[in-house]
Write a protein that holds these residues in place. Structure first.
Motif, mmCIF file in Angstrom:
data_model
loop_
_atom_site.group_PDB
_atom_site.id
_atom_site.type_symbol
_atom_site.label_atom_id
_atom_site.label_comp_id
_atom_site.label_asym_id
_atom_site.label_seq_id
_atom_site.Cartn_x
_atom_site.Cartn_y
_atom_site.Cartn_z
ATOM 1 N N PHE A 145 0.859 -1.057 -0.038
ATOM 2 C CA PHE A 145 0.043 0.109 0.054
ATOM 3 C C PHE A 145 0.889 1.279 -0.167
ATOM 4 O O PHE A 145 2.101 0.918 -0.130
ATOM 5 N N SER A 146 0.343 2.451 0.362
ATOM 6 C CA SER A 146 1.036 3.595 0.174
ATOM 7 C C SER A 146 2.250 3.891 0.944
ATOM 8 O O SER A 146 3.386 4.099 0.690
ATOM 9 N N ARG A 147 2.130 3.126 2.213
ATOM 10 C CA ARG A 147 3.248 3.256 3.061
ATOM 11 C C ARG A 147 3.587 2.064 3.995
ATOM 12 O O ARG A 147 4.311 2.041 4.785
ATOM 13 N N GLU A 148 2.961 0.868 3.583
ATOM 14 C CA GLU A 148 3.254 -0.373 4.186
ATOM 15 C C GLU A 148 2.959 -1.328 3.445
ATOM 16 O O GLU A 148 2.384 -1.427 2.167
ATOM 17 N N VAL A 149 3.538 -2.503 3.659
ATOM 18 C CA VAL A 149 3.156 -3.855 2.939
ATOM 19 C C VAL A 149 2.626 -4.787 4.158
ATOM 20 O O VAL A 149 3.174 -4.919 4.975
ATOM 21 N N VAL A 150 1.624 -5.537 3.471
ATOM 22 C CA VAL A 150 0.901 -6.254 4.475
ATOM 23 C C VAL A 150 0.796 -7.748 3.904
ATOM 24 O O VAL A 150 0.564 -7.738 2.679
ATOM 25 N N ALA A 151 1.188 -8.589 4.658
ATOM 26 C CA ALA A 151 0.992 -9.905 4.104
ATOM 27 C C ALA A 151 0.229 -11.088 5.544
ATOM 28 O O ALA A 151 0.176 -10.645 6.316
ATOM 29 N N LEU A 152 -0.579 -12.046 4.892
ATOM 30 C CA LEU A 152 -1.384 -12.939 5.592
ATOM 31 C C LEU A 152 -0.637 -14.448 5.438
ATOM 32 O O LEU A 152 -0.996 -14.843 4.625
ATOM 33 N N LEU A 153 0.056 -14.662 6.371
ATOM 34 C CA LEU A 153 0.950 -15.680 6.196
ATOM 35 C C LEU A 153 0.253 -17.001 6.660
ATOM 36 O O LEU A 153 -0.418 -16.712 7.898
ATOM 37 N N GLY A 154 0.169 -18.274 6.309
ATOM 38 C CA GLY A 154 -0.445 -19.242 7.155
ATOM 39 C C GLY A 154 0.266 -19.893 7.963
ATOM 40 O O GLY A 154 1.466 -19.818 7.906
ATOM 41 N N VAL A 155 -0.406 -20.257 9.210
ATOM 42 C CA VAL A 155 0.451 -20.664 10.435
ATOM 43 C C VAL A 155 -0.190 -21.954 10.925
ATOM 44 O O VAL A 155 -1.546 -22.148 10.596
ATOM 45 N N PRO A 156 0.172 -22.794 11.622
ATOM 46 C CA PRO A 156 -0.279 -23.996 11.845
ATOM 47 C C PRO A 156 -1.312 -23.650 13.150
ATOM 48 O O PRO A 156 -1.526 -22.604 13.584
ATOM 49 N N ALA A 157 -2.286 -24.488 13.199
ATOM 50 C CA ALA A 157 -3.349 -24.084 14.130
ATOM 51 C C ALA A 157 -3.132 -24.086 15.385
ATOM 52 O O ALA A 157 -3.904 -23.063 16.087
ATOM 53 N N ALA B 268 0.156 -22.983 16.590
ATOM 54 C CA ALA B 268 1.082 -22.327 16.862
ATOM 55 C C ALA B 268 1.430 -21.265 17.719
ATOM 56 O O ALA B 268 0.196 -20.380 18.080
ATOM 57 N N ASP B 269 2.428 -21.368 18.568
ATOM 58 C CA ASP B 269 2.586 -20.244 19.528
ATOM 59 C C ASP B 269 3.554 -19.231 18.984
ATOM 60 O O ASP B 269 3.757 -19.344 17.770
ATOM 61 N N THR B 270 3.796 -18.443 19.820
ATOM 62 C CA THR B 270 4.501 -17.215 19.350
ATOM 63 C C THR B 270 5.713 -17.390 18.542
ATOM 64 O O THR B 270 6.018 -16.886 17.668
ATOM 65 N N GLU B 271 6.846 -18.369 19.362
ATOM 66 C CA GLU B 271 7.744 -18.730 18.749
ATOM 67 C C GLU B 271 7.556 -19.321 17.409
ATOM 68 O O GLU B 271 8.354 -18.907 16.290
ATOM 69 N N ARG B 272 6.879 -20.104 16.917
ATOM 70 C CA ARG B 272 6.574 -20.995 15.708
ATOM 71 C C ARG B 272 5.899 -19.663 14.791
ATOM 72 O O ARG B 272 6.289 -19.961 13.554
ATOM 73 N N VAL B 273 5.374 -18.796 15.318
ATOM 74 C CA VAL B 273 4.866 -17.794 14.076
ATOM 75 C C VAL B 273 6.029 -17.139 13.721
ATOM 76 O O VAL B 273 6.100 -16.386 12.516
ATOM 77 N N MET B 274 6.815 -16.527 14.782
ATOM 78 C CA MET B 274 7.903 -15.563 14.496
ATOM 79 C C MET B 274 8.989 -16.179 13.813
ATOM 80 O O MET B 274 9.710 -15.572 12.812
ATOM 81 N N ARG B 275 9.198 -17.588 13.789
ATOM 82 C CA ARG B 275 10.361 -18.093 12.998
ATOM 83 C C ARG B 275 10.286 -17.873 11.636
ATOM 84 O O ARG B 275 11.221 -17.471 11.054
ATOM 85 N N PRO B 276 9.262 -18.166 10.741
ATOM 86 C CA PRO B 276 9.186 -18.041 9.441
ATOM 87 C C PRO B 276 9.104 -16.417 9.029
ATOM 88 O O PRO B 276 9.566 -15.956 8.046
ATOM 89 N N VAL B 277 8.536 -15.445 9.981
ATOM 90 C CA VAL B 277 8.548 -14.140 9.645
ATOM 91 C C VAL B 277 10.068 -13.730 9.643
ATOM 92 O O VAL B 277 10.367 -12.785 9.136
ATOM 93 N N THR B 278 10.681 -13.828 10.751
ATOM 94 C CA THR B 278 12.189 -13.665 10.804
ATOM 95 C C THR B 278 12.985 -14.069 9.600
ATOM 96 O O THR B 278 13.786 -13.339 9.221
ATOM 97 N N ASP B 279 12.719 -15.204 8.916
ATOM 98 C CA ASP B 279 13.447 -15.352 7.783
ATOM 99 C C ASP B 279 12.740 -14.679 6.586
ATOM 100 O O ASP B 279 13.804 -14.353 5.888
ATOM 101 N N LEU B 280 11.664 -14.553 6.595
ATOM 102 C CA LEU B 280 11.270 -13.508 5.515
ATOM 103 C C LEU B 280 11.812 -12.199 5.482
ATOM 104 O O LEU B 280 12.275 -11.463 4.655
ATOM 105 N N VAL B 281 11.914 -11.867 6.714
ATOM 106 C CA VAL B 281 12.520 -10.209 6.943
ATOM 107 C C VAL B 281 13.872 -10.571 6.712
ATOM 108 O O VAL B 281 14.615 -9.432 5.996
#
Length: 567
Positions: A382-394, A396-409
């Motif tokens: 969008f004009s000032r941000e990028v938004v992604a909706l990532l699939g996660v395991p049903a 998933a705790d915070t650590e499991r969510v952050m692991r692929p996001v950290t890799d993407l970043v």
């Protein structure tokens, strides 16, 4: 046609004799010239390192001695009776020829004495030397010129064939992948199209050649081509870097990326680079066409995703079906990821076009990185941000969510290269329905804002890591927060004294350990009595917080607010 004369007149010809960067058409290698000489019963004295020296044209030695242009890559021709008096008058003439960049020296009709003198001088100067029998110079000159012209004709035919094949790709609606395959057909090895900051968009070549290319030092560990340090255009024909080449894909003033080629079995020549430049023009057409189509598609995609993020996507089943038609899967558990550049585009000195281009590049980087890991995940800029909706395991705790996001970043940053702007990222809790997307979107946006306040530019923050800071960030009046900190901490709210920061640290750890003096002393590496002295000093400054739980809460909140940036 080049003419050779021994009367001191300059040779004239189609092939320029300027420096390497000025040569329009490449010549033939010395190994081929030497073979022509040997074929006429001559002798070739060429060091192996000079066999790939390129000869662009022939020139008479007499013409050069008559103050002709510098003989860079010229093959100088001389009859023995012209060279002998020149050597007698100027014993360094061969050395001067080498210093001027001559491609080689050809002498016809030399007796043993002259031949030995010239061999010794040429060897000392590392200048390729060809010795011909008497009366063979004109015929040899003709053979060399025919070989050069045949080479030029082959080059032109190759370029014409390549132009036709590459243009047909665009006319037939082919992709960048098709372009890379066609290049591999002409060059061998591997070919890639990347963004301007080095992320690979398309590639072709055998598995072995692609693996060899990706192991080169011009790629970082994320697979990004280091475009900021990789030279563009023609390279020296020696060393490992000679086996690869890079050209820019330009359309007007816009930089659409680079075209990369490598070949493990041979160096890439000037002809190869010029072929790449032609291909880059075709790639620019293909990319421009793709962008025009993508712009229309992106408009509808962006509108739908924006509606979903603010709760206007309609009934859940309709939204899921619509997303599916766009290639997105939003039926599964999702985490919303928001990435925002740290530079304030409203106060930047960049032009509006440059800001728009940088934002588009930022969005493409995220789109490409997400598509490689989760091809059915919605992602839009969008004009000032990028938004992604990532699939996660049903589950998933915070650590499991952050692991692929950290890799993407990490991939989007490309290990910090490519001149990209810093950005901060926020991540929501997982959601299991379309109706929950607005809440998750606000969580992710809040995580970006507060995470940047806590950790500075480049922060990566999950909403669950914010704690009390989520509430503090909701206070709209920053001046009120500052006054609260000043009222609660007094002089400790500032760094007017070097001791203030030290005392704040002591207070923070003391409160974090629930006034456990022994544990605080251990963490701060203080003696127990030293810490007791500090506690007494803190209570004189702040009040009896060891006995007053309300004061302790106030001080704890004030320290939290003090840690936030921009307050």
């Amino acid at each position: 046609m080049v003419k050779v004369a021994n009367d001191g007149t300059a040779g004239a010809g189609d092939l320029p004799s300027g420096g390497a960067s000025d040569v329009a058409v490449v010549g033939i290698p010395m190994r081929l010239v030497a073979a022509l000489a040997v074929g006429q019963d001559g002798q070739a004295h060429v060091h192996p390192d000079r066999l790939d020296t390129v000869v662009h044209r022939t020139t008479s030695l007499g013409a050069w001695l008559g103050h002709a242009a510098a003989p860079t890559h010229d093959l100088l021709l001389a009859e023995a009776d012209v060279l002998r008096p020149q050597l007698d008058a100027d014993p360094d003439v061969v050395h001067r020829l080498a210093g001027a960049g001559a491609g080689g020296l050809v002498v016809a009709g030399a007796d043993e004495v002259l031949a030995e003198r010239v061999r010794a001088a040429a060897a000392a100067a590392a200048l390729p030397l060809l010795l011909l029998p008497p009366g063979r110079l004109d015929r040899f000159n003709t053979d060399v010129l025919e070989a050069v012209l045949e080479h030029q004709t082959a080059i032109l035919q190759r370029v014409e064939d390549a132009d036709h094949a590459l243009v047909q790709i665009v006319l037939a609606g082919g992709s960048l992948e098709d372009l890379c395959h066609q290049l591999v057909g002409f060059l061998g090895g591997a070919a890639m199209v990347t963004t301007s900051d080095g992320r690979v968009l398309a590639r072709a070549g055998s598995q072995a050649e692609l693996a060899a290319a990706e192991s080169l030092d011009c790629f970082d560990r994320t697979g990004r081509l280091l475009t900021e340090s990789e030279p563009v255009g023609i390279r020296p024909q020696h060393g490992p870097a000679a086996h690869r080449a890079v050209v820019r894909i330009l359309a007007g003033s816009l930089d659409h990326g680079v075209l990369f080629a490598s070949c493990s079995t041979r160096p890439l020549t000037r002809d190869d680079v010029r072929l790449l430049e032609r291909a880059a023009t075709v790639a620019a057409l293909a990319i421009t066409k793709e962008q025009a189509v993508s712009a229309v598609e992106s408009k509808y995609r962006a509108e739908f995703l924006r509606d979903a993020l603010v709760g206007r996507a309609g009934h859940a089943d309709e939204a899921i079906a619509h997303a599916s038609s766009l290639g997105w899967d939003i039926r599964r558990p999702l985490a919303v990821v928001v990435a925002v550049t740290d530079e304030d585009d409203e106060r930047t000195t960049r032009s509006a076009d440059e800001v728009r281009f940088l934002q588009q590049r930022f969005a493409r980087a995220w789109t490409h990185a997400v598509a490689m890991r989760d091809p059915h995940a919605p992602v839009m800029g969008f004009s000032r941000e990028v938004v992604a909706l990532l699939g996660v395991p049903a589950d998933a705790d915070t650590e499991r969510v952050m692991r692929p996001v950290t890799d993407l970043v990490r991939v989007v940053r490309g290990d910090g290269g490519g001149g990209r702007r810093s950005f901060s990222t926020g991540v929501s809790r997982p959601v299991t329905s379309v109706a929950e997307l607005p809440r998750a979107y606000e969580e992710a946006r809040g995580a970006v804002s507060v995470g940047r306040q806590l950790h500075g530019d480049g922060a990566l923050t999950h909403v669950d890591g914010l704690g009390i800071y989520r509430l503090l960030a909701l206070v709209p009046d920053k001046a009120q927060l500052r006054r609260f900190v000043e009222d609660a901490l007094g002089d400790l709210a500032t760094d007017g004294s070097p001791e203030n920061a030290d005392l704040r640290q002591t207070l923070r750890i003391l409160l974090d350990t629930n006034l456990n003096v022994a544990e605080t002393a251990r963490l701060l590496f203080f003696h127990y009595n030293t810490l007791r002295y500090r506690i007494t000093k803190l209570e004189k400054l702040l009040g009896p917080f060891t006995d007053d739980p309300e004061l302790r809460l106030t001080l704890a909140l004030a320290l939290k607010v003090h840690a936030m940036r921009g307050i």
